[in-house]
Enzyme design. Structure first.
Site, PDB file in Angstrom:
ATOM      1  N   TRP A   1      -9.845  -2.837  -1.296  1.00 24.85           N
ATOM      2  CA  TRP A   1      -9.874  -1.822  -0.550  1.00 24.85           C
ATOM      3  C   TRP A   1     -10.296  -0.645  -1.106  1.00 24.85           C
ATOM      4  O   TRP A   1     -10.616   0.501  -0.654  1.00 24.85           O
ATOM      5  CB  TRP A   1      -8.497  -1.567   0.048  1.00 24.85           C
ATOM      6  N   ASP A   2     -10.564  -0.800  -2.264  1.00 25.83           N
ATOM      7  CA  ASP A   2     -10.974   0.355  -3.132  1.00 25.83           C
ATOM      8  C   ASP A   2     -12.190   0.975  -2.426  1.00 25.83           C
ATOM      9  O   ASP A   2     -12.529   2.197  -2.600  1.00 25.83           O
ATOM     10  CB  ASP A   2     -11.476   0.034  -4.367  1.00 25.83           C
TER      11      ASP A   2
ATOM     12  N   GLU B   1       1.677  -1.770  -5.515  1.00 23.86           N
ATOM     13  CA  GLU B   1       1.815  -3.283  -5.720  1.00 23.86           C
ATOM     14  C   GLU B   1       3.221  -3.769  -6.287  1.00 23.86           C
ATOM     15  O   GLU B   1       3.526  -4.884  -6.989  1.00 23.86           O
ATOM     16  CB  GLU B   1       0.628  -3.840  -6.475  1.00 23.86           C
TER      17      GLU B   1
ATOM     18  N   LYS C   1       3.994   1.288  -8.742  1.00 20.83           N
ATOM     19  CA  LYS C   1       2.600   1.152  -9.437  1.00 20.83           C
ATOM     20  C   LYS C   1       1.889   2.463  -9.118  1.00 20.83           C
ATOM     21  O   LYS C   1       1.050   2.917  -9.976  1.00 20.83           O
ATOM     22  CB  LYS C   1       2.134  -0.026  -9.061  1.00 20.83           C
ATOM     23  N   GLN C   2       1.723   2.834  -7.799  1.00 18.37           N
ATOM     24  CA  GLN C   2       0.518   3.812  -7.481  1.00 18.37           C
ATOM     25  C   GLN C   2       1.125   4.503  -6.127  1.00 18.37           C
ATOM     26  O   GLN C   2       2.046   3.814  -5.486  1.00 18.37           O
ATOM     27  CB  GLN C   2      -0.683   2.684  -7.194  1.00 18.37           C
TER      28      GLN C   2
END
Ligand code: BGC
Length: 778
Positions: A361-362, A479, A583-584
């Site tokens: 998806w980046d 994640e 995580k993000q």
């Protein structure tokens, strides 16, 4: 980590003043050249020593089995790994019989420069052989933006002090030996000898090799040709076998005399074309490049980049390191997407084998926002690639018992390559992310990607007894949580996807009919969108990332040592999944992309709440946090995060730059600047700016292409100016006020003061590094 000072800070290039063999692999990534089709890591011309040899062709991979200890229905059975194809960068040098090798003799000086405007990597080395003969070696290489099959090198050698017999041996090498992989899941699987030789030829300076991958059945052709210039002429000889070929030029040189070798390298590959067809294609590209010549290739390269910088440059006054990093990032983003031409933009571009060369998806959420508004053609090409893999996605949805299309979490050719369900297929949000990129690019016409992804959401979610629409058991962007219910990011993005598809069906009824959409189906999309459930924790006054998240135990950050990050390499996922730790950015991304779904107070509270538990173990996080921090008024923190995103690779902040640069973070730097300090949000066709600079910057300037018009924006602490050079009048909003822009007339608008806020805290030991002048909020 790469220490500050490893590269000289200058605005238009990246210069390394000496060679550090411990950082060779990292420097091979940051100095890598690519055009989106062909990628050359910055391996030294002579091939050794190396960190990680790398030559990549976009779309070329080898298939490999994905074994499972316990198999399950719907688990992908085959993985794909990018392969190191035939190395055409090799130029070995022999000085009176001794090989030029920086580990032997004396390396008096060594400099490499990546020039963002010339599009070249140049090198100058002064070396004394163990026998005492000094030489100066210079080389300049490029991977052509204008001739996408071509890489070229101009290599020169000159003896110092006394004369020498010089042999320059230019090579093509297949099946290079690669260093063994470590235990980090982010590195690529190493495949031994992936290429089976099919054809080799050597004739005068020209060498050609054709290989086939053993399982994926892709045919790859590589060829090189040379022009040699030496004072009394040079002897030239070529030979080739299945896995290699060399052209050797020899000459006796006096001090002050030079041997110059220009090497043209051409590549071609195909999954369908015959051996003669691939061979001819490579030969044609090679002949074109040779006839064009080195100077013309250089001139074309500069012309291409002049145009790019004219469209896409971002100027940041007040912090030269940030300025350099931003241009470095844009340069790599361009390299990843410029000539990808209907192929994917992998997470590492073509700079290394990290993540097996997969695209995630980046692309849609980090790279395309920047490309859509600067070089829209490259964005269109990436979306065409998604379109081309739609049949795989439809098949995958069917296999999963779902309707519409389920795009892969990670892939090269279109098939799902993630062998880990919770952070693979369950990250269904990728489908809404693709839809978001489509909406952004085309302003929602009757695109079939919207229809198929809307169908997926409708079949993946369900209405409860009260009619609310839920999407259960999915993984959002973060994640360190998996298989949650009603992930706010996923639900909001799916809601947008469903509504856009319903709108498009209404607007383009013929196209809708072609896609088999009847009024009942599009009404069901609208119902689902309207009834989408978005959780809220009334007691805390924040949105739970997924249902129940805010009730989980908070991760014990105080007892987590600095060397236990990234957590995924030191703790079981099972434990991460049941604790509050991110995580993000997750909700933060929802607030960035669906800002309309939150009040300003909710944004500020959510930001602070999640800030305290976001560890940034993903390089994708800092840029989104920067953009949202700027919006809610934490300008100093936003500047710190901008620095982190921009320096991700120049400082190797995630300790894995050796496997390739982090394209999403580099593109995210643009988002942090334009979306953060420029405050750009485009929603429903309306263009909104809410600019505010941090203390560390005195001026920010950038251009955008919006509906075919070029809009130039310049921001200082006091005011922002907007100018459309020529074209139709256009309206924008500046901090909520409508501003009418007329062609050629600059409008200057004052910037209101930012709200005063306390800087939120991060998990112990995970605070971003403070940037000089940028550490104050408010
Ligand atoms: C991140 C993903 C990302 C992938 C590739 C992972 O570490 O968690 O969000 O897509 O890296 O960059």
């Amino acid at each position: 980590m790469i220490k500050q000072g490893a590269f000289t800070v200058e605005p238009w290039s990246l210069r390394e003043a000496s060679l550090d063999l411990d950082l060779l692999a990292q420097s091979e990534s940051v100095f890598a050249l690519s055009n989106g089709h062909l990628g050359w890591r910055a391996n030294l011309d002579e091939g050794e020593p190396h960190g990680l040899p790398g030559t990549y062709l976009n779309g070329v991979y080898e298939a490999r089995p994905l074994p499972y200890a316990e198999a399950g229905f719907g688990f992908p059975e085959s993985g794909q790994t990018v392969i190191n194809v035939t190395n055409g960068k090799l130029i070995r040098l022999f000085v009176d019989d001794e090989p030029f090798d920086v580990r032997y003799g004396e390396l008096r000086s060594h400099e490499r420069v990546l020039d963002f405007r010339a599009g070249t990597l140049s090198r100058r080395a002064e070396w004394v052989s163990p026998a005492g003969q000094a030489v100066v070696v210079t080389s300049t290489r490029l991977v052509s933006f204008t001739q996408r099959a071509i890489g070229a090198i101009c290599y020169e050698v000159e003896p110092l002090g006394s004369g020498a017999r010089i042999a320059v041996q230019s090579g093509l090498l297949a099946n290079e030996q690669l260093p063994p992989p470590g235990g980090d899941p982010r590195v690529a699987a190493v495949l031994d000898n992936p290429l089976a030789g099919e054809y080799s030829e050597a004739e005068r300076g020209l060498v050609m090799l054709v290989h086939c991958t053993r399982r994926s059945g892709l045919r790859i052709g590589a060829a090189m040709d040379h022009l040699v210039d030496a004072p009394d002429g040079a002897q030239l000889e070529s030979r080739a076998d299945a896995d290699g070929g060399v052209t050797t030029a020899t000459a006796g040189l006096k001090p002050g005399q030079r041997l110059r070798l220009i090497k043209f390298v051409a590549y071609g590959w195909s999954g369908t074309r015959s051996l003669p067809a691939v061979r001819d294609q490579v030969r044609a590209a090679l002949t074109t490049a040779r006839q064009c010549g080195w100077d013309e290739l250089l001139a074309e390269q500069r012309g291409f980049l002049d145009d790019f910088w004219d469209r896409a440059d971002v100027e940041t006054d007040g912090d030269t390191e940030v300025q350099q990093a931003v241009r470095f990032g844009l340069f790599h983003v361009l390299q990843a997407g410029a000539r990808a031409e209907n192929r994917a933009i992998p997470a590492k571009g073509l700079t290394g084998p990290g993540y097996d060369g997969h695209a995630f998806w980046d692309t849609e959420m980090f790279v395309l926002p920047a490309l859509t508004l600067t070089i829209p053609d490259a964005a269109a090409s990436a979306l065409r690639w998604r379109h081309s893999i739609l049949p795989h996605a439809i098949e995958r949805a069917e296999q999963l018992g779902l309707k519409g299309a389920a795009f892969p979490w990670r892939t090269i050719s279109g098939d799902e390559c993630s062998g880990y369900w919770p952070a693979g297929t369950a990250a269904f949000h990728v489908n809404a992310d693709i839809a978001d990129a489509v909406i952004r690019y085309i302003d929602a016409t009757g695109d079939d990607l919207l229809t198929h992804t809307a169908r997926l959401w409708r079949s993946l979610g369900h209405h409860d007894a009260q009619g609310r629409f839920h999407i259960d058991g999915v993984t959002g962007p973060d994640e360190y949580s998996a298989l949650g219910n009603d992930n706010v990011y996923t639900n909001l993005m799916a809601q947008q996807n469903l509504a856009a598809a319903a709108d498009a069906a209404g607007q383009y009824p013929d196209r809708a009919r072609e896609l088999g959409v009847d009024p009942e189906e599009s009404a069901s999309w609208r119902d689902a969108a309207e009834a989408m459930y978005i959780g809220y924790d009334e007691a805390l006054g924040v949105h739970p990332q997924s249902a129940g998240f805010t009730q989980y135990q908070v991760w014990d950050f105080a007892r987590t040592a600095p060397d236990q990050y990234p957590l995924m390499l030191h703790f079981p996922y099972f434990d991460l999944y049941r604790k509050q730790v991110l995580k993000q950015a997750d909700i933060v991304m929802a607030m960035l992309l669906r800002g309309d779904a939150f009040t300003p107070e909710q944004k500020a509270r959510n930001f602070d709440y999640y800030e305290a538990m976001t560890v940034r173990d993903s390089s994708l996080s800092a840029c989104s946090q920067a953009a949202l921090a700027a919006e809610v008024g934490h300008l100093g923190l936003a500047f710190d995060y901008l620095g982190e995103a921009a320096l991700m690779d120049l400082r190797d902040l995630e300790n894995n730059t050796r496997d390739g640069v982090h394209i999403a973070s580099l593109a995210g730097t643009w988002v942090a600047l334009v979306g953060g300090f420029g405050g750009l949000r485009i929603r429903g066709g309306a263009v909104n700016f809410a600019p505010r600079l941090p203390e560390g910057l005195t001026r920010l300037a950038f251009s955008l292409f919006i509906r075919g018009q070029r809009l130039h924006v310049e921001i200082t602490h006091a005011a922002a100016s907007y100018l459309i050079a020529d074209g139709d009048p256009m309206s924008i909003r500046h901090h909520g006020d409508e501003v009418r822009l007329l062609s050629g007339r600059k409008r200057v608008c004052k910037i209101p003061p930012a709200p005063v806020r306390h800087r939120p805290s991060q998990p112990h030991g995970r605070e971003p590094a403070r940037r000089r002048g940028g550490g104050l909020d408010g």
